[in-house]
Scaffold this motif. Structure first.
Motif, PDB file in Angstrom:
ATOM      1  N   HIS A   1       1.236 -10.822   7.044  1.00  0.00           N
ATOM      2  CA  HIS A   1       0.914  -9.646   7.832  1.00  0.00           C
ATOM      3  C   HIS A   1      -0.381  -9.860   8.617  1.00  0.00           C
ATOM      4  O   HIS A   1      -1.391 -10.257   8.058  1.00  0.00           O
ATOM      5  N   ASN A   2      -0.329  -9.570   9.910  1.00  0.00           N
ATOM      6  CA  ASN A   2      -1.518  -9.612  10.751  1.00  0.00           C
ATOM      7  C   ASN A   2      -1.560  -8.347  11.582  1.00  0.00           C
ATOM      8  O   ASN A   2      -0.645  -8.086  12.356  1.00  0.00           O
ATOM      9  N   GLY A   3      -2.609  -7.571  11.413  1.00  0.00           N
ATOM     10  CA  GLY A   3      -2.712  -6.345  12.208  1.00  0.00           C
ATOM     11  C   GLY A   3      -3.173  -5.179  11.362  1.00  0.00           C
ATOM     12  O   GLY A   3      -3.685  -5.365  10.247  1.00  0.00           O
ATOM     13  N   PRO A   4      -2.999  -3.983  11.871  1.00  0.00           N
ATOM     14  CA  PRO A   4      -3.468  -2.801  11.150  1.00  0.00           C
ATOM     15  C   PRO A   4      -2.813  -2.700   9.780  1.00  0.00           C
ATOM     16  O   PRO A   4      -1.621  -2.981   9.628  1.00  0.00           O
ATOM     17  N   ALA A   5      -3.594  -2.318   8.805  1.00  0.00           N
ATOM     18  CA  ALA A   5      -3.056  -2.082   7.463  1.00  0.00           C
ATOM     19  C   ALA A   5      -3.214  -0.589   7.162  1.00  0.00           C
ATOM     20  O   ALA A   5      -4.339  -0.103   7.015  1.00  0.00           O
ATOM     21  N   ASP A   6      -2.101   0.102   7.078  1.00  0.00           N
ATOM     22  CA  ASP A   6      -2.195   1.542   6.824  1.00  0.00           C
ATOM     23  C   ASP A   6      -2.546   1.799   5.363  1.00  0.00           C
ATOM     24  O   ASP A   6      -2.647   0.873   4.558  1.00  0.00           O
ATOM     25  N   GLU A   7      -2.713   3.066   5.041  1.00  0.00           N
ATOM     26  CA  GLU A   7      -3.187   3.379   3.687  1.00  0.00           C
ATOM     27  C   GLU A   7      -2.205   2.955   2.602  1.00  0.00           C
ATOM     28  O   GLU A   7      -2.612   2.602   1.495  1.00  0.00           O
ATOM     29  N   ALA A   8      -0.947   2.986   2.949  1.00  0.00           N
ATOM     30  CA  ALA A   8       0.047   2.561   1.967  1.00  0.00           C
ATOM     31  C   ALA A   8      -0.162   1.086   1.619  1.00  0.00           C
ATOM     32  O   ALA A   8      -0.186   0.700   0.443  1.00  0.00           O
ATOM     33  N   ARG A   9      -0.339   0.284   2.655  1.00  0.00           N
ATOM     34  CA  ARG A   9      -0.540  -1.144   2.409  1.00  0.00           C
ATOM     35  C   ARG A   9      -1.853  -1.395   1.667  1.00  0.00           C
ATOM     36  O   ARG A   9      -1.929  -2.251   0.783  1.00  0.00           O
ATOM     37  N   GLN A  10      -2.857  -0.640   2.020  1.00  0.00           N
ATOM     38  CA  GLN A  10      -4.133  -0.780   1.320  1.00  0.00           C
ATOM     39  C   GLN A  10      -3.973  -0.456  -0.164  1.00  0.00           C
ATOM     40  O   GLN A  10      -4.472  -1.178  -1.043  1.00  0.00           O
ATOM     41  N   ALA A  11      -3.277   0.629  -0.418  1.00  0.00           N
ATOM     42  CA  ALA A  11      -3.106   1.061  -1.812  1.00  0.00           C
ATOM     43  C   ALA A  11      -2.259   0.067  -2.598  1.00  0.00           C
ATOM     44  O   ALA A  11      -2.459  -0.147  -3.789  1.00  0.00           O
ATOM     45  N   GLY A  12      -1.313  -0.548  -1.901  1.00  0.00           N
ATOM     46  CA  GLY A  12      -0.410  -1.453  -2.602  1.00  0.00           C
ATOM     47  C   GLY A  12      -0.885  -2.889  -2.608  1.00  0.00           C
ATOM     48  O   GLY A  12      -0.128  -3.795  -2.963  1.00  0.00           O
TER      49      GLY A  12
ATOM     50  N   VAL B   1     -10.282   5.609   9.590  1.00  0.00           N
ATOM     51  CA  VAL B   1     -10.938   4.296   9.676  1.00  0.00           C
ATOM     52  C   VAL B   1      -9.885   3.200   9.847  1.00  0.00           C
ATOM     53  O   VAL B   1      -9.056   2.992   8.953  1.00  0.00           O
ATOM     54  N   PRO B   2      -9.905   2.524  10.978  1.00  0.00           N
ATOM     55  CA  PRO B   2      -8.915   1.461  11.176  1.00  0.00           C
ATOM     56  C   PRO B   2      -9.247   0.225  10.343  1.00  0.00           C
ATOM     57  O   PRO B   2     -10.386  -0.244  10.348  1.00  0.00           O
ATOM     58  N   VAL B   3      -8.246  -0.257   9.634  1.00  0.00           N
ATOM     59  CA  VAL B   3      -8.408  -1.464   8.823  1.00  0.00           C
ATOM     60  C   VAL B   3      -7.448  -2.521   9.348  1.00  0.00           C
ATOM     61  O   VAL B   3      -6.237  -2.288   9.392  1.00  0.00           O
ATOM     62  N   HIS B   4      -7.984  -3.651   9.760  1.00  0.00           N
ATOM     63  CA  HIS B   4      -7.126  -4.725  10.254  1.00  0.00           C
ATOM     64  C   HIS B   4      -7.113  -5.880   9.276  1.00  0.00           C
ATOM     65  O   HIS B   4      -8.152  -6.317   8.792  1.00  0.00           O
ATOM     66  N   GLU B   5      -5.913  -6.358   9.052  1.00  0.00           N
ATOM     67  CA  GLU B   5      -5.721  -7.417   8.059  1.00  0.00           C
ATOM     68  C   GLU B   5      -5.407  -8.739   8.752  1.00  0.00           C
ATOM     69  O   GLU B   5      -4.793  -8.755   9.807  1.00  0.00           O
ATOM     70  N   ARG B   6      -5.857  -9.827   8.133  1.00  0.00           N
ATOM     71  CA  ARG B   6      -5.512 -11.150   8.641  1.00  0.00           C
ATOM     72  C   ARG B   6      -4.985 -11.999   7.501  1.00  0.00           C
ATOM     73  O   ARG B   6      -5.578 -12.059   6.425  1.00  0.00           O
ATOM     74  N   PHE B   7      -3.859 -12.638   7.759  1.00  0.00           N
ATOM     75  CA  PHE B   7      -3.267 -13.512   6.742  1.00  0.00           C
ATOM     76  C   PHE B   7      -4.125 -14.764   6.552  1.00  0.00           C
ATOM     77  O   PHE B   7      -4.433 -15.158   5.438  1.00  0.00           O
ATOM     78  N   GLU B   8      -4.525 -15.319   7.674  1.00  0.00           N
ATOM     79  CA  GLU B   8      -5.356 -16.512   7.595  1.00  0.00           C
ATOM     80  C   GLU B   8      -6.819 -16.146   7.459  1.00  0.00           C
ATOM     81  O   GLU B   8      -7.284 -15.178   8.063  1.00  0.00           O
ATOM     82  N   HIS B   9      -7.513 -16.937   6.717  1.00  0.00           N
ATOM     83  CA  HIS B   9      -8.939 -16.691   6.536  1.00  0.00           C
ATOM     84  C   HIS B   9      -9.709 -17.755   7.297  1.00  0.00           C
ATOM     85  O   HIS B   9      -9.938 -18.853   6.801  1.00  0.00           O
ATOM     86  N   SER B  10     -10.100 -17.424   8.524  1.00  0.00           N
ATOM     87  CA  SER B  10     -10.803 -18.386   9.360  1.00  0.00           C
ATOM     88  C   SER B  10     -11.638 -17.635  10.384  1.00  0.00           C
ATOM     89  O   SER B  10     -11.443 -16.448  10.617  1.00  0.00           O
TER      90      SER B  10
END
Lengths: 346, 346
Positions: B181-192, B219-228
């Motif tokens: 997953h790359n992009g916004p992480a909604d609250e459901a994804r955050q919780a899970g 609060v917008p939370v963006h997720e990145r699969f790769e850590h770089s």
DNA sequence: TTGAAAGCGCTAACAG
DNA sequence: CTGTTAGCGCTTTCAA
């Protein structure tokens, strides 16, 4: 139910019926059997499933040296692909305690850049498993090697500097031999260096400047036992204090060169106008600093070493892999400043 | 001459006379006997003399992540001291092939920051050897853990930002759960999230801003699969494009934050005047960049993990080690810019 | 001090 | 497809 059946259930699913296999695995779980013991299996199959890695330095140092981590990354890549573990052998570099080498359950060793006559290395050679050396030592019989042509690389660097008009250069090098030596290394020590890589690099440089008519005896070479930016910095200070007329500081590693740059920055020396600085390796930090250096493929070295060790299928393959290097002219080397410009602040 | 005598010659020099021992060793050398086989010895003594290390990422990645190398350095230090090898277990993170874990001849495992329900981790738990987890997963029964209080650390960071007047913040976080997953992480994804560390850091931040009256849903939370650094940079671009009014970008790692800084530099955003950027970890690169961050003792974590595993002498010791963290206010956090100042160039 | 015997847990032949 | 047999190379009682 026999042991064979259980063994087969784990190792060769095609040798028994699916239901029986399920029954075995189920019973194992119920009885709390954790699966075949890897050590016992290794004893039986004569295969440990791991590669041992021997380093000169303390294990922990390896993770701080960017060239070493690059090598490790490549080696780990090769191990991953082959499904082999990578066992870091815990040697205390100062101590000659070889038990760790004896104790390592591995199918082969990769030896990274160790001194000639290193006792741990000797212990490795006594083990009846294949060994691949990276960089040093060189010319050990029956042992494959991967490395670069350090002499040729430094020859190119030397010519680059000579072309820029440098005639009064100083050299910073890494550990040359036994003992915690820090300071000037005379020709005797240079000649007797037990680290072939350093020897070769100095030889290449010497050759280049011989071409330019520079007498090597007049070139100050400073050695540092520790390989760190700090060491490079202090060595540069020492070198320039003793030889204020130098127009270039040639380092046998990027780390040392970064120290030289730091010294220059802290003493308001403009690089390359006041002083030329060069390195060796091409580590990321150095490239970011636009250091003039020799780039060598450290990751490839690791990968090649791993493959040489693990892909022993084909015989008659080259027993030595020499990877290419590249002179990278960055922003830290420029024309030698005029001889009359001296700096008293040194 | 009996096997016992030979064995003693190698392992217990005090059990036989010196001359006899010399005679044995001499004969061994003459016959080409390479010394006791380490695997057979391990089988017999039920001791492998090595610690296994399980990482989430590909083995090779570990050498590129400065927090991971710090951890490795500490772990290697502890292993060195105990005379234990460190076996890097070659797991392909995407693949669920667990054989490497089964095959590892080790006396225990150190598990570094893996996902809950990681199949490799499950395989580790099935092995009848002690296990120590660093960071993640948390709360696994019978398993020691070393880590930090991620929630409290991020709470401190959030309060720091709230005090500076920040109300419109955006968050960049690392991998939260399964899938690329790359992009916004909604609250459901955050919780899970299956990565407790990320979950905790978000929770701490949320708590701090709740105190300041900020609704987390906004609060917008963006997720990145790769850590770089690249990932951090692109995520920052994405985040600011979608939310031009943000005054701060809070990152759950320094690496991501360095990417945010790079984005800012390339878009002529002044940090911290136009934008505040914060990180987490306190890696050398970040400290050099004067990043406002949470410093955690990565080396100590490695050392503590190793010691917890290797010094199993004392029972009733703490089964969890929580190391301290420190909010380091650098040069990348400042007062929130006035609400009316917008940037259309984003 | 030294030697004989037992067995760590497993897999590979081979025979059923 | 399943079971029997024979070690892999070593250390460790225990007895001489």
């Amino acid at each position: 139910m026999s042991r064979t059946t259980v063994s087969n259930a784990y190792n060769r699913p095609d040798q028994l019926s699916a239901p029986l296999r399920a029954r075995v695995l189920e019973a194992a779980r119920r009885l709390g059997y954790p699966g075949p013991d890897p050590v016992a299996r290794s004893l039986r199959t004569r295969r440990a499933g791991a590669v041992g890695l021997l380093l000169t330095e303390a294990l922990s140092y390896a993770f701080r040296d960017p060239a070493a981590t690059g090598f490790l990354e490549g080696l780990a890549l090769a191990c991953e692909r082959a499904g082999s573990g990578l066992l870091l052998v815990p040697v205390s570099p100062e101590l000659a305690d070889v038990t760790a080498v004896h104790q390592a359950g591995v199918d082969g060793f990769v030896v990274y850049s160790v001194q000639e006559d290193d006792p741990h290395f000797k212990a490795v050679l006594e083990r009846p498993v294949p060994t691949v050396v990276c960089d040093q030592p060189i010319g050990v019989e029956g042992v494959d090697r991967v490395g670069v042509d350090d002499r040729a690389a430094m020859l190119a660097m030397g010519r680059h500097l000579a072309e820029l008009g440098h005639r009064r250069i100083g050299v910073l090098c890494m550990r040359l031999g036994p003992g915690r030596h820090n300071g000037p290394a005379d020709e005797a020590r240079q000649a007797g260096a037990t680290y072939p890589v350093q020897r070769q690099r100095l030889a290449g440089l010497r050759e280049a400047f011989a071409e330019a008519g520079v007498d090597w005896a007049a070139v100050p070479v400073h050695e540092r036992f520790e390989h760190s930016v700090d060491a490079g910095q202090s060595a540069t200070a020492e070198l320039l204090a003793a030889h204020p007329d130098l127009t270039a500081v040639v380092c046998t590693s990027d780390i040392l060169a970064l120290g030289a740059l730091r010294h220059a920055a802290q003493h308001d020396l403009s690089v390359p106008d006041d002083l030329t600085v060069t390195g060796f390796d091409g580590v990321p930090e150095a490239m970011r600093a636009a250091l003039t250096t020799i780039r060598q493929p450290v990751l490839e070295k690791g990968r090649a070493a791993g493959e040489l060790l693990l892909e022993r299928g084909e015989r008659n393959r080259p027993r030595t892999v020499t990877l290419p290097t590249e002179l990278v002219v960055g922003a830290t080397s420029g024309p030698a400043r005029a001889p009359e410009r001296f700096f008293s602040g040194w």
